[in-house]
Design an enzyme around this catalytic site. Structure first.
Site, short mmCIF file in Angstrom:
data_model
loop_
_atom_site.label_atom_id
_atom_site.label_comp_id
_atom_site.label_asym_id
_atom_site.label_seq_id
_atom_site.Cartn_x
_atom_site.Cartn_y
_atom_site.Cartn_z
N ASP A 232 55.17 41.17 44.50
CA ASP A 232 55.95 41.85 43.47
C ASP A 232 57.44 41.70 43.74
O ASP A 232 57.87 41.50 44.87
CB ASP A 232 55.55 43.34 43.44
CG ASP A 232 55.96 44.03 42.14
OD1 ASP A 232 56.30 43.32 41.16
OD2 ASP A 232 55.94 45.27 42.11
N HIS B 200 60.01 33.89 39.42
CA HIS B 200 58.64 33.40 39.60
C HIS B 200 58.67 32.01 40.24
O HIS B 200 57.89 31.70 41.14
CB HIS B 200 57.91 33.32 38.25
CG HIS B 200 57.78 34.65 37.56
ND1 HIS B 200 57.45 35.80 38.23
CD2 HIS B 200 57.95 35.01 36.26
CE1 HIS B 200 57.42 36.81 37.37
NE2 HIS B 200 57.73 36.36 36.17
N LEU C 220 40.44 28.66 56.09
CA LEU C 220 40.87 29.83 55.31
C LEU C 220 40.30 29.83 53.90
O LEU C 220 40.32 28.82 53.21
CB LEU C 220 42.41 29.82 55.22
CG LEU C 220 43.04 30.93 54.37
CD1 LEU C 220 42.96 32.27 55.08
CD2 LEU C 220 44.51 30.60 54.05
#
Ligand code: IPE
Ligand code: IPE
Ligand code: MG
Length: 262
Positions: A37, A54, A148
């Site tokens: 955020d 962004h 991962l």
């Protein structure tokens, strides 16, 4: 992956190196989930348009994914777009989708090289078709990776996820002539997007907001929460290491009491 993998990429004598050395490798979180955020605020501070925030956030994603793989975490989940984020201006939404596509195109080779398995969690079928295709390609190409597991939460909502799970569960029960008394927590979990994955041990939120915003509601029941004022585009490896070091100082009780000290 190992201590050596991480030490190889941190400058010697740096604060980062000290953080790496402070980590207890026997007590790593298995699953780290992050609410990314603060992109809009980051851009505003620089008198730029929100979408520039962004765009800048992609470097943070890259850094965090690579670090998580080097640390040897089992699962990393990044919250990239919520079911509520459709409320934003159309141009912001379409830029986010375009950035996502580009990220995948550029990063796919790196994901493969680092043995990372890519997965989408969320209502993927409601995303633009070209985005769905790119995501599906990413999932197919990395399906056999054993390192991962990188979940990206897209068009994701915790309530939507639970609702979808209950709907499918009820349908299966009916089809098999079984009654609701058979439902238990493990059964419901197995219908979530994250079926089979460990629950997040550590939940990170950037930009200081003290809320969950409909993220992984079921799975974070006992996650340790770590909030930083750092805005997502400024978040880097050292912040993740700091979060893990802090997590390792916590005492997780799960409703019990602290074990007696010897
Ligand atoms: C997070 O940054 C990215 C998404 C939710 C897609 P924001 O865009 O929410 O940034 P702020 O919260 O407005 O600063
Ligand atoms: C949460 O951030 C969603 C993502 C990070 C994708 P928001 O910026 O949408 O959350 P609110 O609106 O501040 O709760
Ligand atoms: Mg926000």
């Amino acid at each position: 992956m190992s201590l050596q993998d991480l030490l190889a990429v941190v400058p010697s004598g740096s604060e980062e190196q000290a953080l790496v050395r402070a980590i207890d490798w026997t007590r790593l979180p298995r699953h780290v989930a992050i609410i990314m955020d603060g992109n809009g605020r980051w851009a505003k501070l620089r008198h730029k348009r929100r979408v520039e925030g962004h765009r800048a956030g992609i470097a943070s994603v890259r850094d965090v994914v690579e670090t998580s793989a080097r640390l040897g975490l089992q699962v990393l989940t990044l919250y990239a777009f919520s079911v509520e984020n459709w409320k934003r201006p159309k141009t912001e939404v379409s830029t986010l989708m375009a950035l996502l596509k580009r990220y995948l195109r550029i990063e796919l080779d790196t994901l493969l090289r680092n043995n990372i398995r890519f997965r989408v969690i969320g209502r993927m079928d409601e995303l633009p078709i070209d985005v769905q295709k790119e995501l599906q390609r990413g999932m197919d190409r990395t399906a056999h990776a054993t390192g991962l597991l990188f979940n990206i939460a897209l068009n994701y909502g915790g309530r939507a996820e639970i609702t979808d799970a209950v709907r499918r569960l009820a349908t299966d029960l009916l089809a098999n002539g079984r009654d609701a008394g058979h439902i238990d927590e493990a059964m419901l979990s197995s219908y979530l997007y994250t079926a089979g994955q460990p629950d997040p041990d550590l939940l990170i939120r950037t930009s200081g907001e003290l809320r969950i915003s409909n993220f992984l509601l079921w799975q974070i029941a006992y996650a340790e929460i770590w909030v930083t004022e750092v805005l997502w585009p400024d978040f880097r490896r050292r912040h993740l290491l700091q979060a893990i070091a802090d997590y390792q100082k916590r005492e997780r009780r799960y409703g019990g009491i602290a074990p007696p000290t010897a």
